[in-house]
Design a protein around this motif. Structure first.
Motif, PDB file in Angstrom:
ATOM      1  N   SER A  89      84.641 -19.322  33.517  1.00 44.64           N
ATOM      2  CA  SER A  89      85.348 -18.223  32.851  1.00 44.64           C
ATOM      3  C   SER A  89      84.342 -17.340  32.102  1.00 44.64           C
ATOM      4  O   SER A  89      83.176 -17.708  31.913  1.00 44.64           O
ATOM      5  CB  SER A  89      86.381 -18.775  31.873  1.00 44.64           C
ATOM      6  N   ALA A  90      84.817 -16.193  31.649  1.00 47.67           N
ATOM      7  CA  ALA A  90      83.945 -15.279  30.915  1.00 47.67           C
ATOM      8  C   ALA A  90      83.522 -15.895  29.587  1.00 47.67           C
ATOM      9  O   ALA A  90      82.358 -15.772  29.164  1.00 47.67           O
ATOM     10  CB  ALA A  90      84.680 -13.966  30.680  1.00 47.67           C
ATOM     11  N   SER A  91      84.445 -16.576  28.928  1.00 45.51           N
ATOM     12  CA  SER A  91      84.113 -17.190  27.639  1.00 45.51           C
ATOM     13  C   SER A  91      83.107 -18.324  27.831  1.00 45.51           C
ATOM     14  O   SER A  91      82.263 -18.573  26.964  1.00 45.51           O
ATOM     15  CB  SER A  91      85.382 -17.710  26.962  1.00 45.51           C
ATOM     16  N   HIS A  92      83.164 -18.994  28.976  1.00 48.37           N
ATOM     17  CA  HIS A  92      82.188 -20.042  29.276  1.00 48.37           C
ATOM     18  C   HIS A  92      80.807 -19.413  29.441  1.00 48.37           C
ATOM     19  O   HIS A  92      79.820 -19.870  28.847  1.00 48.37           O
ATOM     20  CB  HIS A  92      82.617 -20.783  30.548  1.00 48.37           C
ATOM     21  N   GLY A 108      92.806 -21.050  29.806  1.00 51.59           N
ATOM     22  CA  GLY A 108      92.830 -19.607  29.579  1.00 51.59           C
ATOM     23  C   GLY A 108      92.426 -19.372  28.142  1.00 51.59           C
ATOM     24  O   GLY A 108      92.325 -20.319  27.338  1.00 51.59           O
ATOM     25  N   ALA A 109      92.208 -18.104  27.797  1.00 48.75           N
ATOM     26  CA  ALA A 109      91.761 -17.798  26.446  1.00 48.75           C
ATOM     27  C   ALA A 109      92.916 -17.771  25.449  1.00 48.75           C
ATOM     28  O   ALA A 109      92.685 -17.842  24.242  1.00 48.75           O
ATOM     29  CB  ALA A 109      91.024 -16.473  26.444  1.00 48.75           C
ATOM     30  N   ALA A 110      94.165 -17.672  25.940  1.00 47.88           N
ATOM     31  CA  ALA A 110      95.299 -17.667  25.002  1.00 47.88           C
ATOM     32  C   ALA A 110      95.377 -19.000  24.241  1.00 47.88           C
ATOM     33  O   ALA A 110      95.398 -19.002  22.999  1.00 47.88           O
ATOM     34  CB  ALA A 110      96.598 -17.356  25.737  1.00 47.88           C
ATOM     35  N   ASN A 159      91.131 -10.719  39.071  1.00 44.19           N
ATOM     36  CA  ASN A 159      90.175 -11.643  38.442  1.00 44.19           C
ATOM     37  C   ASN A 159      89.061 -10.840  37.798  1.00 44.19           C
ATOM     38  O   ASN A 159      88.910  -9.647  38.035  1.00 44.19           O
ATOM     39  CB  ASN A 159      89.609 -12.652  39.447  1.00 44.19           C
ATOM     40  N   HIS A 160      88.299 -11.558  36.947  1.00 40.83           N
ATOM     41  CA  HIS A 160      87.258 -10.861  36.185  1.00 40.83           C
ATOM     42  C   HIS A 160      85.868 -11.243  36.677  1.00 40.83           C
ATOM     43  O   HIS A 160      85.696 -11.664  37.829  1.00 40.83           O
ATOM     44  CB  HIS A 160      87.476 -11.080  34.696  1.00 40.83           C
ATOM     45  N   ILE A 161      84.916 -11.139  35.800  1.00 37.31           N
ATOM     46  CA  ILE A 161      83.508 -11.445  36.086  1.00 37.31           C
ATOM     47  C   ILE A 161      83.331 -12.825  36.723  1.00 37.31           C
ATOM     48  O   ILE A 161      82.330 -13.091  37.378  1.00 37.31           O
ATOM     49  CB  ILE A 161      82.711 -11.302  34.765  1.00 37.31           C
ATOM     50  N   CYS A 178      83.873 -17.025  22.270  1.00 31.13           N
ATOM     51  CA  CYS A 178      83.447 -15.664  22.627  1.00 31.13           C
ATOM     52  C   CYS A 178      84.459 -15.184  23.655  1.00 31.13           C
ATOM     53  O   CYS A 178      84.595 -15.797  24.710  1.00 31.13           O
ATOM     54  CB  CYS A 178      82.043 -15.722  23.220  1.00 31.13           C
ATOM     55  N   ASP A 179      85.191 -14.126  23.342  1.00 28.85           N
ATOM     56  CA  ASP A 179      86.218 -13.704  24.291  1.00 28.85           C
ATOM     57  C   ASP A 179      86.410 -12.193  24.295  1.00 28.85           C
ATOM     58  O   ASP A 179      85.965 -11.486  23.387  1.00 28.85           O
ATOM     59  CB  ASP A 179      87.547 -14.415  23.990  1.00 28.85           C
ATOM     60  N   GLN A 180      87.112 -11.738  25.343  1.00 26.99           N
ATOM     61  CA  GLN A 180      87.306 -10.308  25.529  1.00 26.99           C
ATOM     62  C   GLN A 180      88.068  -9.682  24.358  1.00 26.99           C
ATOM     63  O   GLN A 180      88.980 -10.290  23.789  1.00 26.99           O
ATOM     64  CB  GLN A 180      88.109 -10.042  26.805  1.00 26.99           C
ATOM     65  N   THR A 181      87.738  -8.410  24.101  1.00 25.94           N
ATOM     66  CA  THR A 181      88.416  -7.678  23.022  1.00 25.94           C
ATOM     67  C   THR A 181      89.909  -7.514  23.304  1.00 25.94           C
ATOM     68  O   THR A 181      90.697  -7.350  22.371  1.00 25.94           O
ATOM     69  CB  THR A 181      87.795  -6.275  22.852  1.00 25.94           C
ATOM     70  N   PRO A 222      93.614 -12.436  27.933  1.00 19.19           N
ATOM     71  CA  PRO A 222      93.119 -11.106  28.279  1.00 19.19           C
ATOM     72  C   PRO A 222      93.321 -10.692  29.734  1.00 19.19           C
ATOM     73  O   PRO A 222      93.672  -9.538  29.999  1.00 19.19           O
ATOM     74  CB  PRO A 222      91.630 -11.185  27.951  1.00 19.19           C
ATOM     75  N   THR A 223      93.128 -11.593  30.684  1.00 22.97           N
ATOM     76  CA  THR A 223      93.310 -11.212  32.084  1.00 22.97           C
ATOM     77  C   THR A 223      94.791 -10.945  32.336  1.00 22.97           C
ATOM     78  O   THR A 223      95.172  -9.980  33.009  1.00 22.97           O
ATOM     79  CB  THR A 223      92.793 -12.333  33.016  1.00 22.97           C
ATOM     80  N   ASP A 224      95.620 -11.801  31.740  1.00 24.17           N
ATOM     81  CA  ASP A 224      97.068 -11.644  31.852  1.00 24.17           C
ATOM     82  C   ASP A 224      97.516 -10.298  31.273  1.00 24.17           C
ATOM     83  O   ASP A 224      98.359  -9.603  31.846  1.00 24.17           O
ATOM     84  CB  ASP A 224      97.727 -12.808  31.099  1.00 24.17           C
TER      85      ASP A 224
HETATM   86  N1  ASP Z   1      89.223 -14.387  28.847  1.00 24.60           N
HETATM   87  C1  ASP Z   1      89.275 -15.634  29.490  1.00 24.60           C
HETATM   88  C2  ASP Z   1      87.904 -16.026  29.918  1.00 24.60           C
HETATM   89  O1  ASP Z   1      87.242 -16.558  29.120  1.00 24.60           O
HETATM   90  C3  ASP Z   1      90.260 -15.850  30.551  1.00 24.60           C
HETATM   91  C4  ASP Z   1      91.672 -15.417  30.267  1.00 24.60           C
HETATM   92  O2  ASP Z   1      92.465 -16.178  29.708  1.00 24.60           O
HETATM   93  O3  ASP Z   1      91.988 -14.309  30.630  1.00 24.60           O
HETATM   94  O4  ASP Z   1      87.495 -15.843  31.025  1.00 24.60           O
END
Ligand code: ASP
Length: 324
Positions: free
Chosen positions: A158-161, A182-184, A89-91, A199-202, A38-40
């Motif tokens: 990470s966000a999923s964590h 990563g989430a991929a 970067n995200h949250i 649990c991961d981003q839409t 998702p970040t990618d």
């Molecule tokens: N979405 C992932 C996360 O859990 C990170 C990623 O691969 O973008 O933070």
């Protein structure tokens, strides 16, 4: 003294000239997670939308994955402050300081803040052969399988964590964390039935939910989503897990000391990119909401990150999880 003054004037002139020409060479945008996640995805869409407002710029994505984004963020914190190495970067920028005992950078003082890009909801999903078809059934399945459940994430911080921590605390059940870079790769293993829940981003889960390659149990927003592929999903908060809310945001950063005119140029380019109809269309189809408030301003972005640190730090402390 005079020498010092001459030197600083020369430096200012050099930076000034730099800022005027910026960008005059390739910009590297560091994504601190694996490609295809998702970040990618946000980074690649944004890089495309930044082409128009930064004519002539080649923006290259560099995936520097690992340790819940802290390796990539550290690389940018140490890079030359010239606007040619940036971080998305995200949250995680607000949860890493609480989750790691030691971080190789300081979120609040090692970066220039360039603007928030979007907000992205998360979804709770399961492997395709999980017997539970809705959240109620999932909670029953969790009860029957205590001690045996694998919960994937994209690394500590990470966000999923973070979402996984909230989930375990909401269902009062400890699960075995399975960290990826990563989430991929995490969602690939979920589809491959190696792990049970994620649990991961839409921005990562929408197409897999639509194609029924994973089971979907709910969204982490207050209200249901309007994205066609996701609108039938209930909110987790309204289906048995009160207050379960988390939204992931993405922002851009430059190393501390990047000249103010360069920061202003990048910020103005981000603002233009966020109005790009193609960018908006792609993001909305994946459930993301384009940022449209004072968080797009560098000062608003920084204030927002500080507020997020203050919000998540007690929650993370209460969960008692740390990484070294
Ligand atoms: N979405 C992932 C996360 O859990 C990170 C990623 O691969 O973008 O933070």
């Amino acid at each position: 003294m005079t020498r010092l003054l001459t030197l600083s004037l020369a430096l200012a002139a050099a930076f000034g000239a730099h800022a005027q020409d910026y960008p005059s060479k390739q910009i590297t945008l560091v994504v601190p997670f694996t490609a295809g996640g998702p970040t990618d995805r946000v980074a690649r869409d944004l890089a495309e939308a930044l082409r128009k407002p930064l004519p002539g710029a080649t923006i290259v994505i560099e995936n520097v994955a690992g340790a819940g984004s802290s390796i990539g963020a550290a690389k940018v914190a140490r890079a030359a402050p010239d606007g040619y190495t940036l971080l998305i970067n995200h949250i995680g920028m607000s949860t890493l300081p609480s989750l790691y005992r030691t971080l190789p950078f300081k979120v609040e003082t090692d970066f220039e803040y360039l603007g928030i890009v979007n907000d992205v909801p998360m979804t709770l999903i399961g492997r395709p052969d999980l017997p539970a078809n809705n959240l109620k059934e999932l909670l029953g399945w969790i009860n029957q399988n205590k001690g045996k459940i694998n919960l994937a994430n994209a690394g500590v911080g990470s966000a999923s964590h973070l979402c996984g921590l909230l989930f375990q605390s909401a269902v009062k059940t400890e699960m075995t964390p399975v960290p990826y870079k990563g989430a991929a790769p995490a969602i690939a293993d979920l589809m491959g039935r190696q792990v049970d829940v994620l649990c991961d981003q839409t921005t990562n889960t929408t197409s897999q939910i639509e194609a029924k390659k994973v089971k979907a149990y709910g969204v982490t927003t207050k209200a249901p989503l309007t994205t066609p592929a996701l609108k039938s999903l209930p909110t987790l908060a309204s289906s048995g897990l009160p207050n379960f809310e988390v939204t992931v945001w993405h922002g851009l950063y430059a190393p501390k000391g990047t000249p103010a005119p360069v920061i202003a140029k990048i910020n103005s380019a981000i603002k233009t990119a966020l109005k790009d109809p193609e960018f908006i269309k792609r993001q909305e189809a994946l459930g993301a909401v384009i940022a449209s408030d004072q968080r797009i301003e560098p000062a608003g972005h920084k204030q927002f990150v500080q507020a997020e640190i203050a919000k998540w730090s007690p929650i993370i402390k209460a969960a008692g999880v740390y990484a070294d």
